[in-house]
Scaffold this motif. Structure first.
Motif, mmCIF file in Angstrom:
data_model
loop_
_atom_site.group_PDB
_atom_site.id
_atom_site.type_symbol
_atom_site.label_atom_id
_atom_site.label_comp_id
_atom_site.label_asym_id
_atom_site.label_seq_id
_atom_site.Cartn_x
_atom_site.Cartn_y
_atom_site.Cartn_z
ATOM 1 N N THR A 121 0.885 -1.166 0.000
ATOM 2 C CA THR A 121 0.000 0.000 0.000
ATOM 3 C C THR A 121 0.923 1.217 0.000
ATOM 4 O O THR A 121 2.142 1.075 0.198
ATOM 5 N N SER A 122 0.376 2.394 -0.174
ATOM 6 C CA SER A 122 1.204 3.603 -0.134
ATOM 7 C C SER A 122 1.936 3.707 1.204
ATOM 8 O O SER A 122 3.122 4.015 1.260
ATOM 9 N N LEU A 123 1.208 3.424 2.289
ATOM 10 C CA LEU A 123 1.806 3.515 3.621
ATOM 11 C C LEU A 123 2.888 2.460 3.833
ATOM 12 O O LEU A 123 3.982 2.770 4.315
ATOM 13 N N SER A 124 2.603 1.222 3.453
ATOM 14 C CA SER A 124 3.610 0.164 3.668
ATOM 15 C C SER A 124 4.846 0.385 2.805
ATOM 16 O O SER A 124 5.970 0.112 3.227
ATOM 17 N N TRP A 125 4.649 0.940 1.589
ATOM 18 C CA TRP A 125 5.804 1.246 0.730
ATOM 19 C C TRP A 125 6.653 2.357 1.347
ATOM 20 O O TRP A 125 7.867 2.281 1.382
ATOM 21 N N TYR A 126 5.975 3.374 1.869
ATOM 22 C CA TYR A 126 6.683 4.469 2.539
ATOM 23 C C TYR A 126 7.478 3.943 3.734
ATOM 24 O O TYR A 126 8.650 4.299 3.917
ATOM 25 N N GLN A 127 6.848 3.100 4.554
ATOM 26 C CA GLN A 127 7.546 2.537 5.725
ATOM 27 C C GLN A 127 8.742 1.683 5.293
ATOM 28 O O GLN A 127 9.805 1.727 5.915
ATOM 29 N N TYR A 128 8.561 0.932 4.217
ATOM 30 C CA TYR A 128 9.651 0.109 3.688
ATOM 31 C C TYR A 128 10.819 0.995 3.239
ATOM 32 O O TYR A 128 11.975 0.746 3.585
ATOM 33 N N LEU A 129 10.506 2.057 2.473
ATOM 34 C CA LEU A 129 11.559 2.971 2.008
ATOM 35 C C LEU A 129 12.244 3.662 3.181
ATOM 36 O O LEU A 129 13.471 3.848 3.182
ATOM 37 N N LYS A 130 11.459 4.048 4.169
ATOM 38 C CA LYS A 130 12.010 4.729 5.342
ATOM 39 C C LYS A 130 13.017 3.821 6.071
ATOM 40 O O LYS A 130 14.109 4.255 6.463
ATOM 41 N N GLN A 131 12.640 2.561 6.212
ATOM 42 C CA GLN A 131 13.537 1.598 6.864
ATOM 43 C C GLN A 131 14.817 1.421 6.052
ATOM 44 O O GLN A 131 15.930 1.443 6.593
ATOM 45 N N ARG A 132 14.651 1.296 4.706
ATOM 46 C CA ARG A 132 15.826 1.118 3.827
ATOM 47 C C ARG A 132 16.727 2.348 3.879
ATOM 48 O O ARG A 132 17.947 2.237 3.877
ATOM 49 N N ALA A 133 16.105 3.539 3.938
ATOM 50 C CA ALA A 133 16.879 4.778 4.010
ATOM 51 C C ALA A 133 17.678 4.837 5.306
ATOM 52 O O ALA A 133 18.840 5.271 5.317
ATOM 53 N N GLN A 134 17.060 4.409 6.404
ATOM 54 C CA GLN A 134 17.756 4.397 7.697
ATOM 55 C C GLN A 134 18.944 3.445 7.672
ATOM 56 O O GLN A 134 19.920 3.632 8.395
ATOM 57 N N GLU A 135 18.851 2.437 6.822
ATOM 58 C CA GLU A 135 19.950 1.472 6.685
ATOM 59 C C GLU A 135 21.007 1.966 5.702
ATOM 60 O O GLU A 135 21.989 1.277 5.455
ATOM 61 N N GLY A 136 20.769 3.163 5.127
ATOM 62 C CA GLY A 136 21.761 3.760 4.237
ATOM 63 C C GLY A 136 21.545 3.532 2.752
ATOM 64 O O GLY A 136 22.409 3.870 1.933
ATOM 65 N N ASP A 137 20.388 3.010 2.354
ATOM 66 C CA ASP A 137 20.094 2.767 0.935
ATOM 67 C C ASP A 137 19.918 4.117 0.228
ATOM 68 O O ASP A 137 18.952 4.847 0.477
ATOM 69 N N VAL A 138 20.863 4.463 -0.650
ATOM 70 C CA VAL A 138 20.862 5.753 -1.346
ATOM 71 C C VAL A 138 19.620 5.894 -2.229
ATOM 72 O O VAL A 138 19.011 6.966 -2.309
ATOM 73 N N ASN A 139 19.236 4.843 -2.901
ATOM 74 C CA ASN A 139 18.056 4.866 -3.770
ATOM 75 C C ASN A 139 16.798 5.180 -2.957
ATOM 76 O O ASN A 139 15.957 5.976 -3.358
ATOM 77 N N ALA A 140 16.658 4.563 -1.777
ATOM 78 C CA ALA A 140 15.506 4.817 -0.909
ATOM 79 C C ALA A 140 15.511 6.260 -0.416
ATOM 80 O O ALA A 140 14.469 6.917 -0.362
ATOM 81 N N ILE A 141 16.690 6.772 -0.086
ATOM 82 C CA ILE A 141 16.817 8.165 0.365
ATOM 83 C C ILE A 141 16.334 9.113 -0.729
ATOM 84 O O ILE A 141 15.589 10.061 -0.476
ATOM 85 N N GLU A 142 16.738 8.855 -1.978
ATOM 86 C CA GLU A 142 16.317 9.696 -3.112
ATOM 87 C C GLU A 142 14.803 9.638 -3.321
ATOM 88 O O GLU A 142 14.173 10.642 -3.579
ATOM 89 N N GLN A 143 14.232 8.452 -3.205
ATOM 90 C CA GLN A 143 12.782 8.306 -3.417
ATOM 91 C C GLN A 143 11.957 9.003 -2.343
ATOM 92 O O GLN A 143 10.819 9.397 -2.596
ATOM 93 N N LEU A 144 12.541 9.158 -1.145
ATOM 94 C CA LEU A 144 11.826 9.816 -0.064
ATOM 95 C C LEU A 144 11.885 11.342 -0.151
ATOM 96 O O LEU A 144 11.129 12.021 0.538
ATOM 97 N N LYS A 145 12.772 11.869 -1.001
ATOM 98 C CA LYS A 145 12.859 13.315 -1.136
ATOM 99 C C LYS A 145 11.590 13.861 -1.790
ATOM 100 O O LYS A 145 11.043 13.236 -2.700
ATOM 101 N N PRO A 146 11.099 15.019 -1.319
ATOM 102 C CA PRO A 146 9.898 15.593 -1.939
ATOM 103 C C PRO A 146 10.174 15.980 -3.400
ATOM 104 O O PRO A 146 11.303 16.324 -3.732
ATOM 105 N N PRO A 147 9.152 15.909 -4.241
ATOM 106 C CA PRO A 147 9.359 16.282 -5.649
ATOM 107 C C PRO A 147 9.721 17.750 -5.784
ATOM 108 O O PRO A 147 9.265 18.585 -4.998
ATOM 109 N N LYS A 148 10.566 18.051 -6.772
ATOM 110 C CA LYS A 148 10.961 19.443 -7.016
ATOM 111 C C LYS A 148 9.803 20.183 -7.660
ATOM 112 O O LYS A 148 9.120 19.644 -8.513
ATOM 113 N N GLN A 149 9.628 21.433 -7.259
ATOM 114 C CA GLN A 149 8.531 22.251 -7.806
ATOM 115 C C GLN A 149 8.914 22.832 -9.142
ATOM 116 O O GLN A 149 9.951 23.236 -9.403
#
Length: 198
Positions: free
Chosen positions: A170-198
């Motif tokens: 789900t949107s929430l479970s994907w976000y939680q998954y990315l957040k966990q991966r980002a905390q583990e240092g996954d650069v790709n997950a960190i990039e995906q969590l960044k807000p879109p540029k205006q």
């Protein structure tokens, strides 16, 4: 190519309103009083422009329609000195030649807003110069309102194309998954969590 499109527009208009009288009944001043509350409906309408009416039913009918709108202002304001017939005809000609791209409801919206006092008022008599200044203000407002509508439409389309989570998330479970991966240092997950540029 452009003549064909214009011809098709004229044919569609004449199919929709078989006579100029039918069109004038539909777009009468009483209808205009209901327009100020919803400018989006006015701008999004498939109503004809003043110029298209002139092409389809003749210049005289367009001028007559404009004059009916002007008369409604004259009667509404109840100024002491009415606009002389020669000035009224000239003003109608100027409107037709300069604002022919306005849809009928757009011009009616302007008339209704004028009656509401949003674009000034007459002092003692129907003042064609004050009227022309008022329509210029309306055109400026129209540009701003059309831009707002364009931006809202773009935002709505962007939301409709919004991210769809991968299968099994789900949107929430994907976000939680990315957040966990980002905390583990996954650069790709960190990039995906960044807000879109205006």
């Amino acid at each position: 190519m452009q003549h064909t499109a214009k011809g098709e527009q004229v044919a569609c208009l004449m199919k929709r309103f078989s006579t100029g009288k039918e069109l004038m009944t539909t777009f009468n001043p009483d209808v205009g009083s209901r327009l100020p509350g919803n400018y989006e409906k006015v701008y999004n309408s498939d109503a004809p422009t003043i110029g298209l009416v002139s092409t389809a039913y003749g210049r005289d009918l367009s001028l007559q329609w404009i004059n009916i709108q002007l008369n409604s202002i004259d009667q509404f304001t109840q100024v002491k000195n009415d606009l002389p017939e020669s000035s009224r005809k000239e003003l109608a000609e100027l409107i037709l030649s300069h604002y022919s791209a306005l849809k009928l409801p757009e011009f009616m919206l302007f008339v209704a807003r004028f009656k509401l006092g949003l674009y000034g008022k007459f002092y003692g008599s129907f003042d064609p110069i004050a009227f022309c200044e008022a329509i210029k203000k309306f055109m400026s407002d129209r540009t701003i309102e059309l831009e707002r509508m364009r931006i809202r439409t773009g935002q709505k389309e962007a939301e409709e194309r919004a991210f769809v989570p991968p299968e099994g998330f789900t949107s929430l479970s994907w976000y939680q998954y990315l957040k966990q991966r980002a905390q583990e240092g996954d650069v790709n997950a960190i990039e995906q969590l960044k807000p879109p540029k205006q």
